[in-house]
Design an enzyme around this catalytic site. Structure first.
Site, PDB file in Angstrom:
ATOM      1  CE  LYS A 213       5.739  -1.057   9.817  1.00 33.23           C
ATOM      2  NZ  LYS A 213       4.741  -0.359   9.025  1.00 33.23           N
TER       3      LYS A 213
ATOM      4  CD  GLU B 194      -1.605  -4.307  11.313  1.00 31.67           C
ATOM      5  OE1 GLU B 194      -0.392  -4.577  11.427  1.00 31.67           O
ATOM      6  OE2 GLU B 194      -2.162  -4.183  10.211  1.00 31.67           O
TER       7      GLU B 194
ATOM      8  N   GLY C 276      -4.834  -1.644   4.994  1.00 32.62           N
ATOM      9  CA  GLY C 276      -4.031  -2.780   4.510  1.00 32.62           C
ATOM     10  C   GLY C 276      -4.678  -4.133   4.804  1.00 32.62           C
ATOM     11  NE  ARG C 277      -6.248  -3.584  10.901  1.00 30.40           N
ATOM     12  CZ  ARG C 277      -5.594  -2.446  10.969  1.00 30.40           C
ATOM     13  NH1 ARG C 277      -4.426  -2.310  10.352  1.00 30.40           N
ATOM     14  NH2 ARG C 277      -6.072  -1.419  11.649  1.00 30.40           N
TER      15      ARG C 277
ATOM     16  CG  HIS D 279      -4.153 -35.492  16.552  1.00 25.90           C
ATOM     17  ND1 HIS D 279      -4.333 -36.732  17.140  1.00 25.90           N
ATOM     18  CD2 HIS D 279      -5.178 -35.333  15.677  1.00 25.90           C
ATOM     19  CE1 HIS D 279      -5.414 -37.299  16.615  1.00 25.90           C
ATOM     20  NE2 HIS D 279      -5.954 -36.475  15.736  1.00 25.90           N
TER      21      HIS D 279
ATOM     22  CD  GLU E 159       9.170  -6.210   7.073  1.00 24.41           C
ATOM     23  OE1 GLU E 159       9.059  -5.031   6.655  1.00 24.41           O
ATOM     24  OE2 GLU E 159       8.620  -6.616   8.111  1.00 24.41           O
TER      25      GLU E 159
ATOM     26  CE  LYS F  14      -3.572   2.432   2.530  1.00 19.80           C
ATOM     27  NZ  LYS F  14      -4.420   2.523   3.709  1.00 19.80           N
TER      28      LYS F  14
HETATM   29  O1  F6P Z   1       2.365  -4.368   9.814  1.00 17.42           O
HETATM   30  C1  F6P Z   1       2.050  -3.062   9.537  1.00 17.42           C
HETATM   31  C2  F6P Z   1       1.512  -2.873   8.153  1.00 17.42           C
HETATM   32  O2  F6P Z   1       1.452  -1.511   7.938  1.00 17.42           O
HETATM   33  C3  F6P Z   1       0.151  -3.539   7.908  1.00 17.42           C
HETATM   34  O3  F6P Z   1      -0.901  -2.788   8.364  1.00 17.42           O
HETATM   35  C4  F6P Z   1       0.173  -3.727   6.439  1.00 17.42           C
HETATM   36  O4  F6P Z   1      -0.785  -4.659   6.022  1.00 17.42           O
HETATM   37  C5  F6P Z   1       1.590  -4.185   6.227  1.00 17.42           C
HETATM   38  O5  F6P Z   1       2.345  -3.444   7.163  1.00 17.42           O
HETATM   39  C6  F6P Z   1       2.134  -3.980   4.847  1.00 17.42           C
HETATM   40  O6  F6P Z   1       2.131  -2.630   4.489  1.00 17.42           O
HETATM   41  P1  F6P Z   1       2.281  -2.183   2.990  1.00 17.42           P
HETATM   42  O7  F6P Z   1       1.153  -2.756   2.212  1.00 17.42           O
HETATM   43  O8  F6P Z   1       2.249  -0.680   3.001  1.00 17.42           O
HETATM   44  O9  F6P Z   1       3.589  -2.706   2.480  1.00 17.42           O
END
Ligand code: F6P
Length: 519
Positions: free
Chosen positions: A487, A328, A242-243, A359, A197, A191
């Site tokens: 972060k 979240e 995002g979620r 199990h 990452e 987003k």
């Molecule tokens: O973990 C934090 C967060 O901002 C989430 O809310 C989001 O889904 C994820 O990181 C990935 O963010 P982005 O889509 O901006 O890479």
């Protein structure tokens, strides 16, 4: 908290005190219509709350709490597109992504959907591609991963899909393994297009040389600056959290890897759930009632976590997706106006697919000291694989829910052992270990089948339940400031771990580990 909320809570607490020690079987004995009264339906989904420690007066008390929390008002704000995300001053219009036939005709949402569809056709039918690597994390990963796993029966056979999310390089190394870069599409999903990452993984795959690169993002200019051709950037908008974003271009990989029309059918199922949530009064509204049960278990009865156990292999990734959605969203410590919460707004969500979970952690669910409510989900429709397995899945799900509720007394355990020839003394010694307290609550939910529509409805149900829980708790479920501090600190530590000078103000423990782990 307002005086009305305090009053409503006082009533909820009175009912909880009455029911806290109640035997679930006694509640059934007291009301012959209990199953019918406490079973609720919504499109593609049915939920039986009769094995929860609730009854009519308890339901009335939580309904009064919902009124005091202005459930109707907040729901209207959500669907009116008001800025319900009060700390970021944004609307939360994820539901608008699944209006499949917009009243005013095409709009920015349908325009992107059309482009996704054309692009998917091109990738799937050109014969130039046999793999897609989807790079993203959190909300930019968990939804599409779940959808493709759940709808395996609807997948195209000519496209391999790999996901990489973790910044541990093993993930992205696995993602490219055995693939031909010249026949691979990379989709970078972020987003913000700033997530460490995702950018690290995307840079690695870009250097490997994929044939084409696409992006799904709310920051088109950043994706273009990073090197994605503008025609291959599929936007979504800041009003999609995002979620809550799996309904957007975040699921481009699903549009590509599922057969024609399947993603759209999922949107249609979600839209059916939206209509239910938007229009049904609280007392008939499945996401809202389920939210009230969650709140009741957590705050009135004191169960701080619940286990989600889908008895469906195809829903095995549901707990991971729901963990982000619920925790979240609602893992917050202050109300909308910044006041510290008196009560927690979120349970710990955890779980795994049954029967495997039986199990693993079911020992704790049956005999652990703390009661942990369980949410069972079954697929009531056709199942894949050998037909003879179907009844076994249901037998296990129903038996676990029943065993949690009914239990077995030490006397009964002892008598059973004696009947099998165990000595009196040995039976006496073993009885406490073989007894089950019972009285443990669960909900049983069923989707009508594992179709794209039902999956869409189920996931939309959870989104609305999460929102309804937030309303009951008086919090904003659409921001996530709690992920920021870690972060920031990771960014500050990175140079030291890459061989630079550690920040001067590190605590001794972190400083010692930096010295040990630096490269
Ligand atoms: O973990 C934090 C967060 O901002 C989430 O809310 C989001 O889904 C994820 O990181 C990935 O963010 P982005 O889509 O901006 O890479």
């Amino acid at each position: 908290m307002s005086a009305t909320m305090n009053e409503a809570w006082a009533k909820v607490e009175t009912e909880a005190a009455r029911l806290r020690g109640a035997k679930l079987l006694d509640l059934f004995a007291a009301d012959p219509n209990r199953v019918e009264t406490l079973t609720f339906e919504a499109p593609h989904l049915k939920a039986d709350f009769s094995k929860q420690r609730i009854d009519g007066p308890a339901c009335d008390a939580v309904a009064a709490l919902a009124r005091a929390a202005d459930f109707d008002g907040w729901r209207a704000k959500l669907f009116n597109g008001e800025a319900v995300n009060t700390t970021e001053n944004r609307a939360a219009r994820h539901w608008a992504l699944r209006i499949t036939d917009p009243p005013g005709g095409d709009n920015e949402v349908t325009a992107v959907l059309d482009r996704m569809h054309e692009f998917a056709h091109e990738i799937g039918e050109s014969g130039d591609f046999d793999a897609v690597i989807h790079i993203g994390i959190g909300g930019s990963d968990l939804g599409p991963r779940l959808v493709l796993d759940a709808l395996k029966a609807y997948r195209r056979s000519n496209i391999i899909v790999r996901f990489a999310a973790n910044v541990d390089g093993a993930d992205v190394a696995d993602a490219i393994e055995g693939l031909d870069p010249k026949r691979t599409l990379l989709i970078v999903v972020s987003k913000t297009f700033t997530t460490q990452e995702t950018l690290a993984n995307a840079e690695f795959v870009r250097a490997w040389g994929p044939a084409r690169i696409a992006a799904a993002t709310a920051a088109t200019e950043k994706a273009v600056a990073w090197g994605v051709a503008e025609r291959d950037v599929f936007p979504f908008w800041d009003w999609v959290g995002g979620r809550y974003s799996l309904w957007s271009s975040v699921s481009l990989v699903c549009e590509i890897a599922l057969t024609h029309g399947v993603f759209f059918r999922m949107l249609e199922g979600a839209e059916e759930m939206d209509t239910h949530f938007r229009n049904a009064p609280f007392a008939e509204n499945l996401p809202a009632i389920s939210a009230a049960v969650q709140m009741w278990n957590r705050e009135a009865l004191g169960h701080g976590s619940y286990a989600l156990v889908p008895y469906s292999e195809r829903l095995r990734l549901l707990p991971a997706w729901l963990q982000q959605l619920e925790m979240e969203s609602n893992g917050k410590g202050v109300s909308r106006d910044g006041a510290p919460l008196k009560r927690s707004a979120c349970a710990v969500t955890w779980g795994a697919a049954g029967t495997n979970a039986q199990h693993s952690f079911f020992q704790l669910l049956h005999q652990g000291v703390d009661e942990i409510p369980v949410e069972f989900i079954v697929n009531a429709g056709a199942q894949e694989g050998p037909a003879s397995h179907r009844a076994k899945v249901y037998a296990n799900a129903l038996a676990q829910a029943r065993a949690l509720m009914v239990g077995k007394s030490a006397a009964q355990a002892k008598a059973e052992m004696i009947a099998k020839g165990v000595s009196e003394a040995e039976a006496e010694r073993l009885a406490p270990h073989r007894a089950f307290s019972g009285k443990r609550a669960s909900t049983l939910m069923a989707i009508d089948e594992l179709s794209p529509e039902a999956l869409g409805a189920l996931l939309a149900f959870y989104e609305h339940r999460t929102f309804a829980e937030a309303v009951l708790a008086g919090i904003n479920p659409f921001d996530q400031w709690g992920v920021e501090l870690g972060k920031e600190m990771a960014a500050a530590l990175l140079p030291a771990l890459e061989g630079g000078t550690p920040p001067a103000d590190l605590d001794p423990s972190t400083a010692a580990w930096v010295r040990q782990l630096r490269t």
